[in-house]
Design an enzyme around this catalytic site. Structure first.
Site, PDB file in Angstrom:
ATOM      1  N   ILE B 150      25.468  57.355  81.126  1.00 32.17           N
ATOM      2  CA  ILE B 150      26.415  57.045  80.046  1.00 32.17           C
ATOM      3  C   ILE B 150      25.713  57.236  78.712  1.00 32.17           C
ATOM      4  O   ILE B 150      24.728  56.560  78.406  1.00 32.17           O
ATOM      5  CB  ILE B 150      26.931  55.601  80.176  1.00 32.17           C
ATOM      6  CG1 ILE B 150      27.836  55.495  81.411  1.00 32.17           C
ATOM      7  CG2 ILE B 150      27.650  55.161  78.920  1.00 32.17           C
ATOM      8  CD1 ILE B 150      28.437  54.132  81.646  1.00 32.17           C
ATOM      9  N   CYS B 151      26.220  58.171  77.930  1.00 32.91           N
ATOM     10  CA  CYS B 151      25.714  58.455  76.584  1.00 32.91           C
ATOM     11  C   CYS B 151      24.192  58.659  76.616  1.00 32.91           C
ATOM     12  O   CYS B 151      23.706  59.521  77.327  1.00 32.91           O
ATOM     13  CB  CYS B 151      26.140  57.344  75.620  1.00 32.91           C
ATOM     14  SG  CYS B 151      25.720  57.695  73.920  1.00 32.91           S
ATOM     15  N   GLN B 152      23.439  57.838  75.879  1.00 30.44           N
ATOM     16  CA  GLN B 152      21.979  57.998  75.880  1.00 30.44           C
ATOM     17  C   GLN B 152      21.424  57.811  77.289  1.00 30.44           C
ATOM     18  O   GLN B 152      20.413  58.417  77.653  1.00 30.44           O
ATOM     19  CB  GLN B 152      21.348  56.976  74.922  1.00 30.44           C
ATOM     20  CG  GLN B 152      19.842  57.107  74.783  1.00 30.44           C
ATOM     21  CD  GLN B 152      19.210  55.838  74.224  1.00 30.44           C
ATOM     22  OE1 GLN B 152      19.736  54.733  74.403  1.00 30.44           O
ATOM     23  NE2 GLN B 152      18.101  56.001  73.527  1.00 30.44           N
ATOM     24  N   GLY B 154      22.759  58.972  79.794  1.00 32.68           N
ATOM     25  CA  GLY B 154      22.894  60.302  80.387  1.00 32.68           C
ATOM     26  C   GLY B 154      21.704  61.175  80.045  1.00 32.68           C
ATOM     27  O   GLY B 154      21.239  61.973  80.877  1.00 32.68           O
ATOM     28  N   THR B 174      28.249  61.544  81.249  1.00 31.17           N
ATOM     29  CA  THR B 174      29.421  61.262  80.409  1.00 31.17           C
ATOM     30  C   THR B 174      28.954  61.160  78.965  1.00 31.17           C
ATOM     31  O   THR B 174      27.963  60.484  78.687  1.00 31.17           O
ATOM     32  CB  THR B 174      30.112  59.945  80.827  1.00 31.17           C
ATOM     33  OG1 THR B 174      29.170  58.884  80.733  1.00 31.17           O
ATOM     34  CG2 THR B 174      30.635  60.011  82.257  1.00 31.17           C
TER      35      THR B 174
END
Lengths: 402, 365
Positions: B150-152, B154, B174
């Site tokens: 998720i975001c960072q 990821g 994501t």
């Protein structure tokens, strides 16, 4: 001409009176909510403070609800203030527009004054530089009693109306006098700490003066940054005026305070976002951030000096301990991993199977069935594994799942 | 002569203020009865199955029998909390994944204390993430697991997968930044603004001064991107929902998540801003973690890259560049019509993200 001026005045008056009803209701509400409450007259002095006191009585003092309530209430203030700002600005702009005169310059002067009044910012750099004692006193205000042992002579000198030239000298004064000017880097800005001092407190004084240098630098870049922010505010008001002029031409009307406010917020965000992406802003932001951090570091040096004098642990000492702790923790983990690898049993044990549970909204969260200190221990080791086949496929096309 | 385009008649003003007044009164009576704990987030049933330092590995309790054999590990970012992935019952990525039959785990990093300031990206990637992956491999008796970033998180998951491709069956990302230099679009200056700011920040000085970077500093930066809309506008709009308890609770949950983030461990933050944001080393295949190079060409596992079409924090092209860099021949993109946060909490994406991920994973397991 008097037509719209009157209309604008009437509108402001109506809104203000209507808004006052809200405050009255608020006080009623506060009265119902609790027996003890902040005094109503406190509201007139500082509505936001009054509101915060009230809310802290009604709600969980640490709660998100209180914060949200405060924000809503604050937004009412800003809405009212924005209405007044835009109406006054419109009053200033339209006669000039009608007469075909420049309206941007007077508007800029008006909005600059407006925002300075609201924020309490002083726009006149030299005003501040004239009062070096105030700046020095302000700096000492943060430290005064703590630094007394090392700065008693300076504090006395400042208190008696002299700045204490033995410490600040001409360099410090010049530094302040040039605040806000363009050729900051070219001036005689020798750091205050470079002024020779003598005696056993020399090193201490040098630290304190270096912190003062950083304090002055921070004020300087803050003023630059604020100038830029006020410039963007001016631009935002100008943008709203342009939008209103366009609406005026087409006869389009804004019929609610909230709609006007929306126009203001959207316009202001656009102007600010554009400014944020400019090189000029990025430079100002970098300088502000660097000056803030430098001052913080200098403050820490002064605090360390104080702590040492009291024989208390300093941040540097704690950092050393943290570093040692961090390295030891890593070493222990690495050793544990090695030991685990070496002692892995050859026999397989079955993997944990996950049992499904019925989903229910009432199911409480199962927290911390505490894993073992090192959770690897918690699960019987197992070496095998069912191979997960990795299928190679050609790249699938983008699949917008809409 | 110009007519005044602001035409707020006294009777309209009175009516408007009365409406606002009524809403505020109702809303605040509701708010005044709330306790902080009433604003419940992160409620999906779960158990803690592994701990290490401040890290907790959560296992979300399954709701169906036909679980996918390979567990899914969610790696969250180091800023803000994982709770956005489980904000409320009807807006919860983890609940949706569980309901899709994915055996779902999530790493909560915990709050770094001053003693954690020396943690590096290496410690997070090759330490914590690797230990969680090993734990799950053992627990489930598999060689490889699925990872969702998720975001960072990821970005961290990407680094991990490139360094340990032998342990990752499938990688799902994501709104994940891979290229941190989004460029500047004069028409939409807010797009990629945070990355552009990050490039200019003197992060060395910042971490030296702060140690761990306070959550408030990080929050303030997020709010600055749209200062008027985010600091005033949304509270003006809140007037419209003050008398709607359900909508108010949703609003408060989001507020709670937004303003309850952890500090960021200093050294990891320094490294991330310097190497990823400023020097853009990841996309250039120049980033070293520990003593190893993160080569995106090593990403040979199937990859599903989900991005939000209206994401101004991580513009889509900053994520999609992975398609050109990864070594896999099984690369899929999923576009979700939302913003950066909306991909997790938006109404539409509830029906798109988790089902899409589950379908994609099932096809590959």
């Amino acid at each position: 001409m008097a037509d719209w001026t009157e209309q604008a005045e009437q509108m402001l008056k109506t809104w203000t009176e209507a808004q006052k009803n809200v405050w009255d209701s608020w006080q009623d509400l506060a009265g119902r909510a609790v027996g003890a409450q902040p005094k109503p007259q406190a509201f007139a002095m500082n509505p936001m403070e009054w509101f915060q006191q009230s809310m802290s009585l009604w709600t969980d003092p640490a709660g998100v609800a209180r914060d949200a309530g405060r924000q809503v209430f604050g937004s009412q203030f800003s809405m009212m203030r924005n209405l007044e700002l835009l109406t006054r600005a419109w009053q200033l702009v339209t006669p000039r527009l009608d007469a075909g005169q420049d309206w941007r310059s007077p508007l800029s002067g008006f909005t600059t004054d407006w925002f300075q009044q609201i924020t309490g910012m002083s726009g006149n750099m030299l005003e501040m530089s004239k009062d070096t004692q105030a700046l020095w006193q302000s700096y000492l205000g943060e430290w005064g009693p703590l630094l007394k042992p090392w700065l008693s002579s300076a504090i006395e000198a400042t208190g008696s109306g002299h700045l204490g030239e033995m410490m600040l000298g001409g360099a410090g004064l010049n530094r302040l006098l040039t605040m806000g000017q363009d050729d900051l880097q070219a001036g005689p800005f020798a750091g205050l700490a470079e002024i020779p001092s003598m005696g056993v407190t020399r090193e201490h004084q040098a630290k304190i003066l270096r912190a003062f240098d950083a304090f002055v630098d921070l004020r300087k870049v803050m003023l630059e940054f604020n100038k830029m922010t006020i410039g963007a505010m001016n631009k935002a008001v100008e943008t709203v005026m342009e939008a209103l002029v366009e609406k005026g031409k087409t006869g389009e009307k804004i019929r609610s305070v909230r709609d006007l406010n929306r126009l203001w917020l959207e316009s202001a965000d656009k102007v600010f976002t554009r400014m944020y992406a400019s090189e000029e802003y990025l430079k100002a932001q970098r300088e502000l951030s660097a000056a803030g951090m430098s001052y913080k570091l200098m403050q820490q040096e002064v605090v360390e000096m104080l702590l040492k004098s009291l024989n208390l642990p300093t941040r540097s000492e704690l950092d050393d301990a943290y570093k040692t702790l961090y390295e030891l923790r890593k070493e222990v983990k690495a050793l544990k991993k090695t030991v685990r690898e070496q002692t892995k049993p050859v026999m397989e044990t079955p993997a944990i199977e996950t049992k499904p549970t019925a989903q229910t909204t009432e199911t409480p969260t199962i927290e911390a069935k505490p894993a073992a200190q090192n959770a690897i221990k918690q699960v019987e080791t197992k070496t095998t594994a069912k191979k997960v086949p990795v299928r190679k496929k050609t790249a699938a096309p983008a699949e917008p799942a809409s | 002569m110009l007519s005044l385009p602001i035409d707020i008649q006294p009777k309209d003003a009175v009516k408007e203020i009365k409406e606002i007044n009524d809403k505020i009164t109702k809303g605040l009576e509701f708010l005044s009865n709330l306790k902080d704990e009433d604003v419940d987030i992160g409620t999906a049933p779960k158990e803690t199955v592994y701990t290490e330092d401040k890290l907790k590995l959560y296992h979300y309790l399954p709701t169906r029998d036909d679980l996918l054999g390979t567990p899914l590990l969610i790696v969250y970012a180091l800023v803000n909390r994982y709770l956005v992935a489980d904000l409320q019952e009807d807006r919860s990525l983890v609940r949706n994944l569980v309901n899709e039959g994915l055996d779902t785990y999530l790493i909560e990093w915990g709050d770094p204390a001053p003693a954690d300031k020396y943690l590096t990206v290496d410690d997070y990637v090759n330490g914590y993430v690797d230990n969680c992956v090993d734990f799950l491999r053992e627990r489930h008796g598999v060689d490889k697991i699925n990872i969702l970033g998720i975001c960072q998180g990821g970005t961290l998951a990407t680094c991990y997968s490139a360094l340990h491709p032998d342990k990752v069956a499938n990688l799902v990302l994501t709104v994940t930044p891979i290229d941190f230099h989004p460029g500047w679009d004069p028409e939409n200056p807010e797009i990629g603004l945070l990355f552009n700011w990050g490039k200019g920040v003197d992060v060395e000085l910042m971490v030296d001064a702060y140690g761990n970077v306070p959550a408030d500093v990080l929050n303030f930066t997020f709010l600055l991107v749209k200062p008027f809309a985010l600091n005033f506008g949304k509270y003006h709009d809140m007037l419209d929902i003050l008398d709607n308890e359900k909508a108010m609770m949703n609003f408060l949950r989001m507020e709670k998540w937004l303003f309850d983030g952890p500090d960021a461990a200093g050294e990891a933050y320094r490294e991330f801003v310097r190497d990823f944001m400023r020097d853009n080393q990841l996309v250039k295949n120049e980033k070293m973690i520990g003593d190893r190079l993160v080569d995106l060409g090593n990403l040979t596992m199937p990859i599903l890259n989900c991005y939000a079409t209206a994401d101004h924090l991580v513009p889509p092209h900053c994520s999609k560049i992975l398609g050109e860099k990864a070594g896999t021949d099984d690369y899929t993109e999923m576009a979700i019509p939302s913003g950066h946060i909306g991909i997790y909490v938006g109404g539409k994406s509830q029906k798109m993200l988790a089902p899409g991920v589950a379908k994609w994973l099932r096809e590959r397991t």
